[in-house]
Structures are given as C-alpha cells and as structure tokens.
Design a protein around this motif. Sequence first.
Motif, PDB file in Angstrom:
ATOM      1  N   ALA A 147       0.827  -1.211   0.000  1.00 14.48           N
ATOM      2  CA  ALA A 147       0.000   0.000   0.000  1.00 14.48           C
ATOM      3  C   ALA A 147       0.860   1.260   0.000  1.00 14.48           C
ATOM      4  CB  ALA A 147      -0.946  -0.012   1.196  1.00 14.48           C
ATOM      5  N   GLU A 148       1.887   1.288   0.813  1.00 13.05           N
ATOM      6  CA  GLU A 148       2.715   2.487   0.925  1.00 13.05           C
ATOM      7  C   GLU A 148       3.616   2.701  -0.287  1.00 13.05           C
ATOM      8  OE1 GLU A 148       4.573   1.973   4.718  1.00 13.05           O
ATOM      9  OE2 GLU A 148       2.668   2.275   5.768  1.00 13.05           O
ATOM     10  N   ARG A 149       3.860   1.653  -1.055  1.00  9.39           N
ATOM     11  CA  ARG A 149       4.695   1.792  -2.246  1.00  9.39           C
ATOM     12  C   ARG A 149       3.944   2.443  -3.402  1.00  9.39           C
ATOM     13  NH1 ARG A 149       7.928  -2.831  -5.685  1.00  9.39           N
ATOM     14  NH2 ARG A 149       8.827  -1.373  -7.160  1.00  9.39           N
ATOM     15  N   PHE A 150       2.656   2.140  -3.524  1.00  7.61           N
ATOM     16  CA  PHE A 150       1.896   2.589  -4.689  1.00  7.61           C
ATOM     17  C   PHE A 150       0.834   3.647  -4.399  1.00  7.61           C
ATOM     18  CE2 PHE A 150       3.350  -1.715  -5.809  1.00  7.61           C
ATOM     19  CZ  PHE A 150       4.098  -1.386  -6.930  1.00  7.61           C
ATOM     20  N   PHE A 151       0.521   3.897  -3.135  1.00  7.34           N
ATOM     21  CA  PHE A 151      -0.563   4.813  -2.789  1.00  7.34           C
ATOM     22  C   PHE A 151      -0.075   5.894  -1.835  1.00  7.34           C
ATOM     23  CE2 PHE A 151      -2.429   0.697  -3.799  1.00  7.34           C
ATOM     24  CZ  PHE A 151      -3.395   1.050  -4.736  1.00  7.34           C
ATOM     25  N   SER A 152      -0.689   7.074  -1.922  1.00  3.08           N
ATOM     26  CA  SER A 152      -0.357   8.176  -1.017  1.00  3.08           C
ATOM     27  C   SER A 152      -0.895   7.870   0.378  1.00  3.08           C
ATOM     28  CB  SER A 152      -0.980   9.477  -1.538  1.00  3.08           C
ATOM     29  OG  SER A 152      -2.387   9.451  -1.348  1.00  3.08           O
ATOM     30  N   PRO A 153      -0.369   8.528   1.399  1.00  8.11           N
ATOM     31  CA  PRO A 153      -0.905   8.329   2.751  1.00  8.11           C
ATOM     32  C   PRO A 153      -2.409   8.605   2.833  1.00  8.11           C
ATOM     33  CG  PRO A 153       1.192   9.470   2.874  1.00  8.11           C
ATOM     34  CD  PRO A 153       0.821   9.387   1.407  1.00  8.11           C
ATOM     35  N   GLY A 154      -2.882   9.610   2.115  1.00 12.98           N
ATOM     36  CA  GLY A 154      -4.316   9.910   2.105  1.00 12.98           C
ATOM     37  C   GLY A 154      -5.138   8.805   1.479  1.00 12.98           C
ATOM     38  N   GLU A 155      -4.636   8.227   0.396  1.00 11.36           N
ATOM     39  CA  GLU A 155      -5.338   7.115  -0.251  1.00 11.36           C
ATOM     40  C   GLU A 155      -5.384   5.904   0.679  1.00 11.36           C
ATOM     41  OE1 GLU A 155      -4.577   7.289  -4.989  1.00 11.36           O
ATOM     42  OE2 GLU A 155      -2.747   7.169  -3.764  1.00 11.36           O
ATOM     43  N   VAL A 156      -4.271   5.609   1.334  1.00 12.51           N
ATOM     44  CA  VAL A 156      -4.222   4.467   2.254  1.00 12.51           C
ATOM     45  C   VAL A 156      -5.226   4.668   3.381  1.00 12.51           C
ATOM     46  CG1 VAL A 156      -2.789   3.182   3.896  1.00 12.51           C
ATOM     47  CG2 VAL A 156      -1.845   3.861   1.676  1.00 12.51           C
ATOM     48  N   ALA A 157      -5.243   5.856   3.964  1.00 14.56           N
ATOM     49  CA  ALA A 157      -6.176   6.136   5.062  1.00 14.56           C
ATOM     50  C   ALA A 157      -7.617   6.015   4.595  1.00 14.56           C
ATOM     51  CB  ALA A 157      -5.910   7.538   5.623  1.00 14.56           C
ATOM     52  N   TYR A 158      -7.930   6.564   3.422  1.00 21.41           N
ATOM     53  CA  TYR A 158      -9.285   6.496   2.887  1.00 21.41           C
ATOM     54  C   TYR A 158      -9.720   5.044   2.688  1.00 21.41           C
ATOM     55  CZ  TYR A 158     -13.187   6.980  -0.370  1.00 21.41           C
ATOM     56  OH  TYR A 158     -14.419   6.878  -0.978  1.00 21.41           O
ATOM     57  N   CYS A 159      -8.886   4.257   2.037  1.00 17.87           N
ATOM     58  CA  CYS A 159      -9.238   2.866   1.739  1.00 17.87           C
ATOM     59  C   CYS A 159      -9.353   2.024   3.000  1.00 17.87           C
ATOM     60  CB  CYS A 159      -8.218   2.253   0.783  1.00 17.87           C
ATOM     61  SG  CYS A 159      -8.198   3.029  -0.850  1.00 17.87           S
ATOM     62  N   ARG A 160      -8.438   2.217   3.938  1.00 19.54           N
ATOM     63  CA  ARG A 160      -8.424   1.413   5.165  1.00 19.54           C
ATOM     64  C   ARG A 160      -9.664   1.641   6.034  1.00 19.54           C
ATOM     65  NH1 ARG A 160      -4.938  -2.493   4.352  1.00 19.54           N
ATOM     66  NH2 ARG A 160      -2.785  -1.874   4.107  1.00 19.54           N
ATOM     67  N   GLN A 161     -10.297   2.799   5.896  1.00 20.01           N
ATOM     68  CA  GLN A 161     -11.481   3.082   6.716  1.00 20.01           C
ATOM     69  C   GLN A 161     -12.756   2.435   6.161  1.00 20.01           C
ATOM     70  OE1 GLN A 161     -12.767   7.146   6.889  1.00 20.01           O
ATOM     71  NE2 GLN A 161     -12.682   7.408   4.669  1.00 20.01           N
ATOM     72  N   LYS A 162     -12.671   1.907   4.947  1.00 14.88           N
ATOM     73  CA  LYS A 162     -13.838   1.305   4.305  1.00 14.88           C
ATOM     74  C   LYS A 162     -14.035  -0.138   4.756  1.00 14.88           C
ATOM     75  CE  LYS A 162     -14.781   4.890   1.834  1.00 14.88           C
ATOM     76  NZ  LYS A 162     -16.020   5.627   2.040  1.00 14.88           N
ATOM     77  N   ALA A 163     -15.276  -0.635   4.664  1.00 18.24           N
ATOM     78  CA  ALA A 163     -15.595  -2.015   5.057  1.00 18.24           C
ATOM     79  C   ALA A 163     -14.849  -3.025   4.192  1.00 18.24           C
ATOM     80  CB  ALA A 163     -17.100  -2.252   4.971  1.00 18.24           C
ATOM     81  N   SER A 164     -14.648  -2.703   2.923  1.00 12.07           N
ATOM     82  CA  SER A 164     -13.922  -3.580   1.984  1.00 12.07           C
ATOM     83  C   SER A 164     -12.791  -2.770   1.342  1.00 12.07           C
ATOM     84  CB  SER A 164     -14.855  -4.116   0.909  1.00 12.07           C
ATOM     85  OG  SER A 164     -15.878  -4.897   1.476  1.00 12.07           O
ATOM     86  N   PRO A 165     -11.671  -2.607   2.038  1.00  8.43           N
ATOM     87  CA  PRO A 165     -10.587  -1.765   1.520  1.00  8.43           C
ATOM     88  C   PRO A 165     -10.097  -2.151   0.133  1.00  8.43           C
ATOM     89  CG  PRO A 165     -10.178  -2.332   3.815  1.00  8.43           C
ATOM     90  CD  PRO A 165     -11.356  -3.145   3.373  1.00  8.43           C
ATOM     91  N   ALA A 166     -10.052  -3.438  -0.181  1.00  8.73           N
ATOM     92  CA  ALA A 166      -9.500  -3.873  -1.467  1.00  8.73           C
ATOM     93  C   ALA A 166     -10.271  -3.287  -2.644  1.00  8.73           C
ATOM     94  CB  ALA A 166      -9.473  -5.394  -1.555  1.00  8.73           C
ATOM     95  N   ILE A 167     -11.574  -3.112  -2.497  1.00  2.55           N
ATOM     96  CA  ILE A 167     -12.382  -2.517  -3.572  1.00  2.55           C
ATOM     97  C   ILE A 167     -11.887  -1.103  -3.876  1.00  2.55           C
ATOM     98  CG2 ILE A 167     -14.675  -1.623  -4.166  1.00  2.55           C
ATOM     99  CD1 ILE A 167     -15.840  -4.009  -2.581  1.00  2.55           C
ATOM    100  N   HIS A 168     -11.620  -0.339  -2.839  1.00  6.79           N
ATOM    101  CA  HIS A 168     -11.229   1.055  -2.998  1.00  6.79           C
ATOM    102  C   HIS A 168      -9.771   1.185  -3.441  1.00  6.79           C
ATOM    103  CE1 HIS A 168     -15.122   2.280  -1.507  1.00  6.79           C
ATOM    104  NE2 HIS A 168     -15.007   1.239  -0.700  1.00  6.79           N
ATOM    105  N   PHE A 169      -8.911   0.291  -2.951  1.00 12.02           N
ATOM    106  CA  PHE A 169      -7.541   0.263  -3.460  1.00 12.02           C
ATOM    107  C   PHE A 169      -7.547  -0.089  -4.950  1.00 12.02           C
ATOM    108  CE2 PHE A 169      -5.990  -0.365   0.999  1.00 12.02           C
ATOM    109  CZ  PHE A 169      -5.034   0.652   1.015  1.00 12.02           C
ATOM    110  N   ALA A 170      -8.367  -1.055  -5.343  1.00  7.73           N
ATOM    111  CA  ALA A 170      -8.439  -1.460  -6.749  1.00  7.73           C
ATOM    112  C   ALA A 170      -8.913  -0.298  -7.627  1.00  7.73           C
ATOM    113  CB  ALA A 170      -9.362  -2.668  -6.917  1.00  7.73           C
TER     114      ALA A 170
END
Length: 125
Positions: free
Chosen positions: A27-50
């Motif tokens: 996550a930290e290699r390909f996404f910004s800290p804001g993106e990681v925080a946003y995705c991690r707060q979701k019920a299904s983070p993988a959907i939002h990371f994808a």
Amino acid sequence: MIIGTGIDLADVKRMQRLLAKWGDRFAERFFSPGEVAYCRQKASPAIHFAARFAAKEAFLKSLGIGLGMGVALKDIAVVNDDRGKPDLVLYGEARRMIDERGIRRMHLSLTHTAESAVAMVILEV
C-alpha cells in the motif's frame, strides 16, 4: 479540446491477494498516505484500493504511456471532494508531463463492484 483518454479495469480479488501478502509495504509503495487512510477506513478496503489503482493506470493510458515509462504510481493520487467526487492530484514526473502538454483539466470517473473496479480519465487542453 480532449487530448487523451484512458480506461482501466482492476480485479478486486487480485488486490486482496496483494494486500494480504504484502500489507502496508504494498500500500505504501503505490498509494499516497491519504489514499491508504481512505481505503483502510472502508468495510472492503480492497475494492477502494483497486479503484485507485485503476485510476492510476487509466491516467497513464490517457498520456499514452504505461507502467515503467517514467511516472511513479505514487505520483498519481486520487482524492475526493466534499461530495465524494473523485479527482486526481499529481506530483513529480506526472505533474511535469501534464504541465508540459498544457493540460488544463482532468476528469476522473470510478465505479466498482465486489469483483471489479473501473476508472476512466479524460484530459483536456
């Protein structure tokens, strides 16, 4: 005038596997800290990371380039406005390429299901 379009489809199960195997390192290699925080707060983070990964790929395609052609994926970040509308924020080589081409507007659309995430980018001068 539109000078570039890009679209990408990301597999949510593949993203789940990558996150399970590599966790924060991925996550930290390909996404910004804001993106990681946003995705991690979701019920299904993988959907939002994808969805965000698809947006990065779609952006590269809209420039007519691909992975490994000078732009780091971390230099492309997806943010949401107060109403949830996604937008791109660019850094480094991604920002330089946009400025060099005279691009004044970028449009991003995201959609996803439990299985897939799709992103489309349109660039205008």
